[in-house]
Design a protein around this motif. Structure first.
Motif, PDB file in Angstrom:
ATOM      1  N   GLY A  31       1.606   2.043  -4.774  1.00 43.87           N
ATOM      2  CA  GLY A  31       0.543   1.719  -3.823  1.00 43.87           C
ATOM      3  C   GLY A  31       1.076   0.985  -2.605  1.00 43.87           C
ATOM      4  O   GLY A  31       0.640   1.234  -1.474  1.00 43.87           O
ATOM      5  N   ALA A  32       2.032   0.097  -2.829  1.00 46.12           N
ATOM      6  CA  ALA A  32       2.624  -0.634  -1.708  1.00 46.12           C
ATOM      7  C   ALA A  32       3.359   0.326  -0.772  1.00 46.12           C
ATOM      8  O   ALA A  32       3.245   0.235   0.460  1.00 46.12           O
ATOM      9  CB  ALA A  32       3.582  -1.701  -2.228  1.00 46.12           C
ATOM     10  N   VAL A  33       4.111   1.246  -1.344  1.00 52.12           N
ATOM     11  CA  VAL A  33       4.844   2.228  -0.538  1.00 52.12           C
ATOM     12  C   VAL A  33       3.869   3.111   0.237  1.00 52.12           C
ATOM     13  O   VAL A  33       4.034   3.373   1.436  1.00 52.12           O
ATOM     14  CB  VAL A  33       5.754   3.085  -1.440  1.00 52.12           C
ATOM     15  N   PHE A  34       2.849   3.591  -0.470  1.00 50.05           N
ATOM     16  CA  PHE A  34       1.857   4.483   0.140  1.00 50.05           C
ATOM     17  C   PHE A  34       1.206   3.823   1.350  1.00 50.05           C
ATOM     18  O   PHE A  34       1.130   4.404   2.433  1.00 50.05           O
ATOM     19  CB  PHE A  34       0.806   4.849  -0.908  1.00 50.05           C
ATOM     20  N   MET A  35       0.735   2.588   1.174  1.00 38.43           N
ATOM     21  CA  MET A  35       0.068   1.895   2.273  1.00 38.43           C
ATOM     22  C   MET A  35       1.040   1.546   3.392  1.00 38.43           C
ATOM     23  O   MET A  35       0.687   1.597   4.573  1.00 38.43           O
ATOM     24  CB  MET A  35      -0.604   0.624   1.740  1.00 38.43           C
ATOM     25  N   HIS A  36       2.274   1.202   3.022  1.00 44.14           N
ATOM     26  CA  HIS A  36       3.283   0.847   4.024  1.00 44.14           C
ATOM     27  C   HIS A  36       3.504   2.016   4.987  1.00 44.14           C
ATOM     28  O   HIS A  36       3.620   1.823   6.206  1.00 44.14           O
ATOM     29  CB  HIS A  36       4.590   0.482   3.328  1.00 44.14           C
ATOM     30  N   VAL A  37       3.544   3.233   4.440  1.00 47.29           N
ATOM     31  CA  VAL A  37       3.752   4.417   5.272  1.00 47.29           C
ATOM     32  C   VAL A  37       2.452   4.829   5.960  1.00 47.29           C
ATOM     33  O   VAL A  37       2.437   5.166   7.150  1.00 47.29           O
ATOM     34  CB  VAL A  37       4.295   5.580   4.427  1.00 47.29           C
TER      35      VAL A  37
END
Length: 241
Positions: A198-204
């Motif tokens: 989720g952190a990666v998804f939102m970061h991108v």
């Protein structure tokens, strides 16, 4: 309103195109088959789907962008559902193979064996996902989650083969690593993976286009810090000490 599973007018093949489909396997002395045809078709499918979404995606446009005949596509995929499914799976499998070929230093895709490898695996997994979202196929991957919610019946099989299968495999591997760290750990595999991905998804997702290059440049540091923070949150030392 037509059924979403029905071909659009642009997808309906003319009689001569159907003849081409039947005749293609018999060509023995004619033009040799293009070994890159399938790769181009899959890439074009992701491109069209990413730009236009499911409803506006047609075999006609995929064929045009891939520089192949519609008959050649229909010979390999009966409809755009099967074509898109293969395209989405192929790009994710390709990312997993690249990571596996990188060896343990880049995050071994085999069975976890120790706490440090849990960290390594989570970092490798987060890096694969981030690179996938930042790649040319990234928009198609991001759109997949929305379209699967918007058209649940149409996307039932696509969702299973292009999302669920991969998620369950990741959970199995992380669960094995968690059990090796602490056989009675209260850690939730689902929550740990949700937090990391989720952190990666939102970061991108929230990064404006002009800052994408900066995200790529700082990606490794961001992911390591994020994974370490998640491990600390569940009571583990990031370095396994």
């Amino acid at each position: 309103m037509p059924d979403q599973l029905s071909p659009t007018a642009a997808d309906i093949r003319e009689p001569e195109e159907l003849n081409d489909v039947m005749e293609e396997p018999r060509r023995g002395r004619g033009r040799p088959r293009d070994p890159d045809l399938e790769a181009r078709a899959l890439s074009a499918a992701l491109e069209v789907f990413g730009e236009k979404g499911w409803v506006a995606m047609t075999i006609d446009e995929v064929a045009t962008r891939a520089r192949v005949g519609k008959s050649s596509i229909y010979l390999r995929w009966p409809d755009k559902t099967s074509l898109l499914t293969d395209a989405l799976r192929e790009v994710q499998l390709g990312a997993a193979v690249e990571a596996a070929e990188g060896g343990a230093a880049d995050g071994d895709l085999g069975e976890p064996v120790a706490e440090p490898l849990l960290r390594d695996y989570l970092i490798a997994h987060a890096t694969r996902r981030a690179n996938l979202y930042l790649s040319d196929a990234g928009i198609a991957m991001l759109r997949l989650y929305v379209e699967a919610r918007a058209h649940p019946d149409v996307f039932a099989d696509i969702r299973r083969r292009a999302i669920t299968d991969f998620v369950l495999d990741e959970r199995r591997r992380v669960e094995a690593a968690i059990q090796l760290v602490d056989g009675v750990s209260p850690m939730s595999t689902v929550q740990l993976l949700d937090a990391v991905e989720g952190a990666v998804f939102m970061h991108v997702l929230v990064t404006p286009p002009e800052l994408v290059d900066r995200v790529r440049l700082n990606l490794a540091d961001y992911i390591e810090q994020m994974v370490d923070n998640q491990l600390r949150a569940v009571g583990l030392s990031p370095l396994g000490s």
